[in-house]
Design a protein around this motif. Sequence first.
Motif, PDB file in Angstrom:
ATOM      1  N   GLY A  53      18.621   8.016   4.175  1.00  0.00           N
ATOM      2  CA  GLY A  53      18.617   8.433   2.824  1.00  0.00           C
ATOM      3  C   GLY A  53      19.812   8.498   2.122  1.00  0.00           C
ATOM      4  N   LEU A  54      20.795   7.900   2.615  1.00  0.00           N
ATOM      5  CA  LEU A  54      22.123   7.772   1.801  1.00  0.00           C
ATOM      6  C   LEU A  54      22.287   6.671   0.512  1.00  0.00           C
ATOM      7  CD1 LEU A  54      24.347   8.254   5.093  1.00  0.00           C
ATOM      8  CD2 LEU A  54      23.524  10.227   3.339  1.00  0.00           C
ATOM      9  N   ALA A  55      23.074   7.178  -0.391  1.00  0.00           N
ATOM     10  CA  ALA A  55      23.333   6.129  -1.480  1.00  0.00           C
ATOM     11  C   ALA A  55      24.770   5.473  -1.117  1.00  0.00           C
ATOM     12  CB  ALA A  55      23.560   7.049  -2.630  1.00  0.00           C
ATOM     13  N   SER A  56      24.720   4.369  -1.714  1.00  0.00           N
ATOM     14  CA  SER A  56      25.934   3.604  -1.684  1.00  0.00           C
ATOM     15  C   SER A  56      26.841   3.591  -2.598  1.00  0.00           C
ATOM     16  CB  SER A  56      25.580   1.877  -1.468  1.00  0.00           C
ATOM     17  OG  SER A  56      24.833   1.666  -2.446  1.00  0.00           O
ATOM     18  N   GLN A  57      26.299   4.246  -3.852  1.00  0.00           N
ATOM     19  CA  GLN A  57      27.272   4.173  -5.078  1.00  0.00           C
ATOM     20  C   GLN A  57      26.642   5.226  -6.009  1.00  0.00           C
ATOM     21  OE1 GLN A  57      27.431   0.049  -6.297  1.00  0.00           O
ATOM     22  NE2 GLN A  57      26.294   0.651  -8.124  1.00  0.00           N
ATOM     23  N   VAL A  58      27.572   5.618  -7.001  1.00  0.00           N
ATOM     24  CA  VAL A  58      26.981   6.310  -8.216  1.00  0.00           C
ATOM     25  C   VAL A  58      27.402   5.667  -9.439  1.00  0.00           C
ATOM     26  CG1 VAL A  58      27.295   8.418  -9.547  1.00  0.00           C
ATOM     27  CG2 VAL A  58      27.360   8.572  -7.048  1.00  0.00           C
TER      28      VAL A  58
END
Length: 528
Positions: free
Chosen positions: A349-354
């Motif tokens: 459930g993690l993002a790679s970028q913003v």
Amino acid sequence: MYRELFTTGAKAMLAGVFCAGVLMSCHKDHNPAPDPGTGPVITDAMKEDSLRYLMYQIMQVTYGDGGRNASTGLPTYYWNKSVPVLNPFDKQFANADSLLEQMKRYAINPTTGRPFDRYSFLDRDGTLTNKLMNGVSSQAYIAATGSLGLDYAPVLVPNTNKVRLFVLYADKNSPAGQAGVTRGWEITSVNGTTDFNATSASLDFVYNAILKSSSVTLTFKVPNVNDPVTRTINTAGYNINPVLFDTIYTVISNHGPVKVGYFGLYTFASVFNEKGQPTATKIALDQTLGKFASQGIRNLVVDLRYNGGGATTTAEYLDSAIAPASAAGKVMYKYKYNEALTQNLNAAGLASQVNFPANTGGFTLDNVFFIVSRGTASASELTLNNLKPYMNVRLVGDTTYGKPVGFIDFNISMYDNTHQPKYLADLYAINFETMNAKGEGGYFTGIGEDFGAFAHDFVNVPWGDTTDQNIKQVLNYVRTGAYLSIPRNARLAAVPTSGGSLQIPIQNSHPAPNFNGMVDFRMRQKIR
């Protein structure tokens, strides 16, 4: 893997007394009271064993969600591969803190020869989350750390062992701020003591009285005021206002008059609390930036010299307000995790970028200046690094602290024999590294100021005063396109003023209990 780490007795103790888990729940304002009932009484020793075990599990083995689902089997510590297999119940570890300190020693920075991790820690009363996530300095937090909402600096009198004390800043909403205390005030008496020197005993006395007490009586010498001012300041809860001061300068440049907006920001408390409501931080930022926009500023100065960071979402909010329209929708920054998490981003459930939002703040700026120092850390460094690919980012002051890595807040609790959660601590262990859209990061030894833009931090100069060397550097650049030539030698730089010699604080005289870091609180809700 963990089944091979622990003795049969240790496992039996853990299984027989309580069920243990990691809670991704909202922050508790106070620790739950012990639950009456039957069964073994949970002792402090059992709590400490549980904390050591769970902390090690989260960092090196797996993380869970309080037992609601099967664990994913993924370690979360950024440098997990550098840490050998350890037994958290080993007697060499007196507590969870000593185990954590051992784990931090293994990943070595080849540039410095010292450990990368000078950042990870346990927050044992759990109220740092309340301060950063909700923008509230609660009474519990103040009682634990003794903060009255101000920070100070000791200054050595030349050719003596005597010390003078100056206020660095005070939150406007804090007890000190409400008493009128602000930067540049000299503290001449602490609880009746007027003689201060550079000995450990004297510095400790001041430190404990101002930063570790629930009440203190201080006498001040206030600029342009003849009579001394005495205030008794007591701790109280308050909504954090990170904006210390703001003003607009009009500079006559080679191209005519130019408006320069300036504000000081001492922390990155969240702009929205855990309920999604705007905090005092958001309100203060909106008011300040709105004022600048209405006045048509062409240069912006963000003073982060004492800002140790905080919530990544606040860095994003500030960047989105400052960035030009050309940055809209583009990458703001990227995350880098350990190998196990990187291979399982969706499962975790993690993002790679913003990315920047579709609409940025609307400023049209020639330059954004950041005033930085050794106290500028983490989310502050993230803020300025994110903007570098998209606009003229100029750094004035001194090299920053150096922290391109951040935390996911793990709220650790144990379950007793009646299945009631008992809060243990919040774990802040490094979980990710950040890089801007150009892949620039890795500033573990800090980010240096622009060439020729060095400036001393003279702590007896009030906020916004144009005799402040940092502000002089900025205004001279706006006026002429070049920085002043300021020597690093303090004695050459400390020219007399109407208020006497300018004052530079003693380096490392006493570390203030400030937070250096960046926390992505969204991940505590997403990670599973």
